[in-house]
Scaffold this motif. Structure first.
Motif, short mmCIF file in Angstrom:
data_model
loop_
_atom_site.label_atom_id
_atom_site.label_comp_id
_atom_site.label_asym_id
_atom_site.label_seq_id
_atom_site.Cartn_x
_atom_site.Cartn_y
_atom_site.Cartn_z
N ARG A 70 -14.20 10.70 -0.26
CA ARG A 70 -14.31 12.15 -0.07
C ARG A 70 -15.06 12.48 1.21
N THR A 71 -15.77 11.50 1.77
CA THR A 71 -16.50 11.73 3.02
C THR A 71 -15.53 12.15 4.11
N PRO A 72 -15.75 13.30 4.73
CA PRO A 72 -14.79 13.76 5.76
C PRO A 72 -14.87 12.93 7.03
N GLY A 73 -13.80 12.99 7.81
CA GLY A 73 -13.79 12.34 9.10
C GLY A 73 -13.51 10.85 9.04
N VAL A 74 -13.86 10.20 10.14
CA VAL A 74 -13.59 8.77 10.28
C VAL A 74 -14.40 7.97 9.26
N GLY A 75 -15.57 8.49 8.86
CA GLY A 75 -16.42 7.78 7.91
C GLY A 75 -15.73 7.48 6.60
N GLY A 76 -14.83 8.34 6.16
CA GLY A 76 -14.14 8.10 4.90
C GLY A 76 -12.71 7.61 5.07
N LEU A 77 -12.24 7.51 6.33
CA LEU A 77 -10.84 7.15 6.56
C LEU A 77 -10.52 5.76 6.04
N LEU A 78 -11.36 4.78 6.34
CA LEU A 78 -11.08 3.42 5.90
C LEU A 78 -10.97 3.34 4.39
N PHE A 79 -11.78 4.11 3.68
CA PHE A 79 -11.70 4.12 2.23
C PHE A 79 -10.41 4.80 1.75
N ARG A 80 -10.00 5.87 2.46
CA ARG A 80 -8.77 6.56 2.07
C ARG A 80 -7.52 5.71 2.32
N LEU A 81 -7.63 4.74 3.22
CA LEU A 81 -6.49 3.87 3.51
C LEU A 81 -6.36 2.71 2.52
N LEU A 82 -7.27 2.61 1.56
CA LEU A 82 -7.25 1.47 0.65
C LEU A 82 -5.94 1.35 -0.13
N VAL A 83 -5.51 2.44 -0.76
CA VAL A 83 -4.31 2.37 -1.61
C VAL A 83 -3.05 2.07 -0.81
N PRO A 84 -2.80 2.75 0.34
CA PRO A 84 -1.63 2.35 1.14
C PRO A 84 -1.66 0.89 1.56
N LEU A 85 -2.83 0.36 1.89
CA LEU A 85 -2.92 -1.04 2.28
C LEU A 85 -2.60 -1.96 1.09
N ILE A 86 -3.10 -1.62 -0.09
CA ILE A 86 -2.80 -2.42 -1.28
C ILE A 86 -1.31 -2.39 -1.57
N ALA A 87 -0.71 -1.20 -1.49
CA ALA A 87 0.72 -1.07 -1.78
C ALA A 87 1.55 -1.87 -0.78
N PHE A 88 1.20 -1.80 0.51
CA PHE A 88 1.95 -2.53 1.53
C PHE A 88 1.80 -4.03 1.33
N PHE A 89 0.60 -4.49 1.05
CA PHE A 89 0.36 -5.91 0.86
C PHE A 89 1.12 -6.43 -0.37
N GLU A 90 1.04 -5.69 -1.47
CA GLU A 90 1.74 -6.13 -2.69
C GLU A 90 3.25 -6.15 -2.48
N ALA A 91 3.78 -5.11 -1.84
CA ALA A 91 5.22 -5.06 -1.60
C ALA A 91 5.67 -6.24 -0.74
N THR A 92 4.92 -6.53 0.31
CA THR A 92 5.26 -7.65 1.18
C THR A 92 5.20 -8.96 0.42
N ARG A 93 4.19 -9.12 -0.40
CA ARG A 93 4.05 -10.35 -1.19
C ARG A 93 5.18 -10.50 -2.19
N ARG A 94 5.52 -9.42 -2.88
CA ARG A 94 6.59 -9.48 -3.87
C ARG A 94 7.92 -9.83 -3.21
N LEU A 95 8.19 -9.24 -2.06
CA LEU A 95 9.45 -9.50 -1.37
C LEU A 95 9.54 -10.95 -0.89
N SER A 96 8.44 -11.50 -0.45
CA SER A 96 8.46 -12.86 0.07
C SER A 96 8.55 -13.91 -1.03
N VAL A 97 8.06 -13.58 -2.22
CA VAL A 97 8.01 -14.56 -3.31
C VAL A 97 9.14 -14.38 -4.32
N GLU A 98 9.47 -13.12 -4.66
CA GLU A 98 10.38 -12.87 -5.78
C GLU A 98 11.74 -12.31 -5.39
N ALA A 99 11.93 -11.94 -4.14
CA ALA A 99 13.17 -11.25 -3.76
C ALA A 99 14.41 -12.07 -4.05
#
Length: 211
Positions: free
Chosen positions: A129-158
């Motif tokens: 909830r921290t505004p600005g750059v201070g909270g940006l890295l935390f707000r990017l957590l879920v997109p990073l998790i989704a991208f990493f999991e999708a990449t992993r699933r495609l490389s292993v299970e596709a």
């Protein structure tokens, strides 16, 4: 976010994945794949923390909500096991798909994991909830998790999965990138607006004032 709302959403998260998995429609199959994966659960804990003002409440509600979802998920799969295509429900269930001790073990294992991982993710959501750059890295957590999991699933299970599986995870990767870019762009724009206001200049997004 109230306790009832957070626990209700956690319950829905646990039920919708296996329910959608019962249908043959590609849209429901894709939804079942997504909701039975890891990143939506992380997203749930993150949003609980984000919409909760107290850090302690964000930790507790995220953990308990995930635990409720885990219990609902495995109880539903125990009561309504998935039967492979071409096999009648009245026939014997293949080994490893029976109801019983396996479901209890999964509930204990993943229920404990919900408390271990749900708490920090909920706290991160609250800090995001921290505004600005201070909270940006935390707000990017879920997109990073989704991208990493999708990449992993495609490389292993596709190779062993169908076209719906591949399309679902490719779309997930694209969506994660779009969300990350939007979050970064919004943060940069907010920083620019605050800097403009601090310098005493008019907000570039504000309507022009005429005498």
């Amino acid at each position: 976010m109230s306790t009832a709302v957070s626990l209700g959403v956690g319950l829905s998260l646990g039920l919708l994945g296996p329910i959608f998995g019962k249908f043959d429609n590609p849209v429901f199959v894709a939804a079942g794949i997504v909701l039975s994966s890891g990143w939506p659960w992380a997203c749930y804990a993150f949003l609980v923390g984000y919409f909760t003002r107290s850090k302690i409440e964000s930790v507790l509600l995220a953990s308990f909500g995930l635990a409720v979802g885990v219990v609902a998920y495995y109880l539903f799969k125990e009561l309504y096991p998935t039967i492979p295509a071409g096999m009648e429900y009245a026939t014997s269930i293949p080994e490893g798909m029976e109801s019983g001790a396996s479901a209890e073990g999964s509930i204990l294992l993943w229920g404990a994991a919900a408390f271990v991982f749900g708490a920090p993710v909920g706290l991160i959501g609250n800090v995001a909830r921290t505004p600005g750059v201070g909270g940006l890295l935390f707000r990017l957590l879920v997109p990073l998790i989704a991208f990493f999991e999708a990449t992993r699933r495609l490389s292993v299970e596709a190779d062993s999965q169908g076209a719906v599986f591949v399309a679902t995870w490719n779309i997930t990767r694209v969506a994660a990138c779009i969300v990350a870019v939007v979050l970064m762009g919004r943060t940069v724009w907010s920083w620019r607006v605050r800097r403009t206001q601090a310098d005493g200049q008019p907000d570039p997004a504000a309507p022009a004032q005429h005498l």
